[in-house]
Design an enzyme around this catalytic site. Sequence first.
Site, PDB file in Angstrom:
ATOM      1  N   SER A  55       0.855  -1.227  -0.091  1.00 57.75           N
ATOM      2  CA  SER A  55      -0.025  -0.163   0.036  1.00 57.75           C
ATOM      3  C   SER A  55       0.786   1.489   0.061  1.00 57.75           C
ATOM      4  O   SER A  55       0.395   2.226  -0.130  1.00 57.75           O
ATOM      5  CB  SER A  55      -0.947   0.168   1.187  1.00 57.75           C
ATOM      6  OG  SER A  55      -1.921  -0.762   1.092  1.00 57.75           O
ATOM      7  N   LYS A  58       0.259   3.605  -2.790  1.00 58.59           N
ATOM      8  CA  LYS A  58      -0.625   4.543  -2.759  1.00 58.59           C
ATOM      9  C   LYS A  58      -0.266   5.877  -3.025  1.00 58.59           C
ATOM     10  O   LYS A  58      -0.911   7.054  -3.207  1.00 58.59           O
ATOM     11  CB  LYS A  58      -1.739   4.310  -1.919  1.00 58.59           C
ATOM     12  CG  LYS A  58      -2.538   3.044  -1.944  1.00 58.59           C
ATOM     13  CD  LYS A  58      -3.697   2.852  -0.654  1.00 58.59           C
ATOM     14  CE  LYS A  58      -4.442   1.746  -0.917  1.00 58.59           C
ATOM     15  NZ  LYS A  58      -3.890   0.507  -0.390  1.00 58.59           N
ATOM     16  N   SER A 115      -6.285   3.486   4.042  1.00 62.60           N
ATOM     17  CA  SER A 115      -5.700   2.643   3.074  1.00 62.60           C
ATOM     18  C   SER A 115      -6.721   2.075   2.362  1.00 62.60           C
ATOM     19  O   SER A 115      -6.358   0.874   1.806  1.00 62.60           O
ATOM     20  CB  SER A 115      -4.804   1.885   3.978  1.00 62.60           C
ATOM     21  OG  SER A 115      -3.708   1.198   3.075  1.00 62.60           O
ATOM     22  N   LYS A 222       2.590   6.769   5.077  1.00 59.48           N
ATOM     23  CA  LYS A 222       1.626   5.485   4.573  1.00 59.48           C
ATOM     24  C   LYS A 222       2.362   4.023   5.136  1.00 59.48           C
ATOM     25  O   LYS A 222       3.794   3.828   4.626  1.00 59.48           O
ATOM     26  CB  LYS A 222       1.514   5.510   3.011  1.00 59.48           C
ATOM     27  CG  LYS A 222       0.536   4.632   2.664  1.00 59.48           C
ATOM     28  CD  LYS A 222      -0.737   5.296   2.872  1.00 59.48           C
ATOM     29  CE  LYS A 222      -1.813   3.878   2.529  1.00 59.48           C
ATOM     30  NZ  LYS A 222      -1.703   2.810   3.580  1.00 59.48           N
TER      31      LYS A 222
END
Length: 394
Positions: A55, A58, A115, A222
């Site tokens: 993730s 992202k 997320s 993140k």
Amino acid sequence: MLFSARIFALCASLTATAALGQGFDTSAEAAYVYDQGTGTVLLAKNEDTPLPPASMSKLMTIYMTFEAIADGRLTVDEVLPVSAEAAAYDGSSMFLDTTDRVSVEDLLRGVIVLSGNDASAVLAEALSPDGTEAGFARLMTQRAQQMGMMNSTFVNSNGWPAAGHRMSMEDLGILANRLITDYPTFYPLFAETEFAFDGRVPSNSRNRNPLLTLGIGADGLKTGHTQEAGYGLTGSAKQGDRRVIFVITGLQTREARAEEAERLVNWAFRQFAEKEVATAGTRIAEAEIWMGDAPTVGLTVAEDTTLLVPVLNEGGIDAEVVYSGPIEAPITAGDQLAELVINLDGLPEKRLPLVAETDVARGGFTTRLRTAALVLWDKFGPGADTAEEVPEEA
């Protein structure tokens, strides 16, 4: 000819020889730690190896969404439809369905805080030239290369496991730095600890970043996790005037990720400090001049210069001024003539431009006469090699 000039003055505070940079042993498969203010890489382990980013990829979707808002292609209050493809994503989610129309602002929070794989796909489809997530992923790869992220290839918008979807830790560090510096208005979104979208699934409303509530200055960015990638985190923390950006991946558990990330932040702030190494206008060295009305010119930095150095070690700094010379006149104050090369063990070499302290005009007739005499002396004077060349035998 390459010259090494004699150094006159270098700030007395430089009394550290870094042995700590190489002293941090991380359990992460790959890691990258960067001091933003001084541009110093404090730690690099497999930093340029393309790995599954999970993730953390992202962040590229978020960056390109910020770009679209900045140039007017999107607005934060614009609502976007949810396709069946976006709603079908499993894993981390905003729990969207095809009846939803969601604002860009909520989608951004859904990606950053929750997320959401589905939220990321919705943004991707809106910005894709052909309306598909795959089309947006191709744009992501192109934009990443334009930003200097040469070890990144995207297959989707959210890091869902896919063959060929890769990023290096250095690329993630570059991206984090750009998010912080290019979009300071949006960056506080990364520090939000909770987002309860539409009251859906309250247990899913917490930000997964384990550092945000620890009081160590962490304010982004993140997390990521897949079975293939392990546990990773692209993070940043600010203490006082210093900001550190770090990326880790390949940890085996969520707890190991949290512990390693906190340990890295504490190490970066506690074991290194900013030191002023040169002040604008202070002469550091002299360079020899050819055909000038002065034989040398002072060298200085153009602006006050700060470096990051270890705080505990004793010893001297390895610094050298290098230039190609002698340098032919005329010279104007501010012309770059040389470099100050600084080496601290365990840290990357630092090269600082050095400029002329004053103007040096081209010399007149007397200077040219004296220069010609020196050339003749070097060629024909005592000690000169004037032996006649003897041809080799056939």
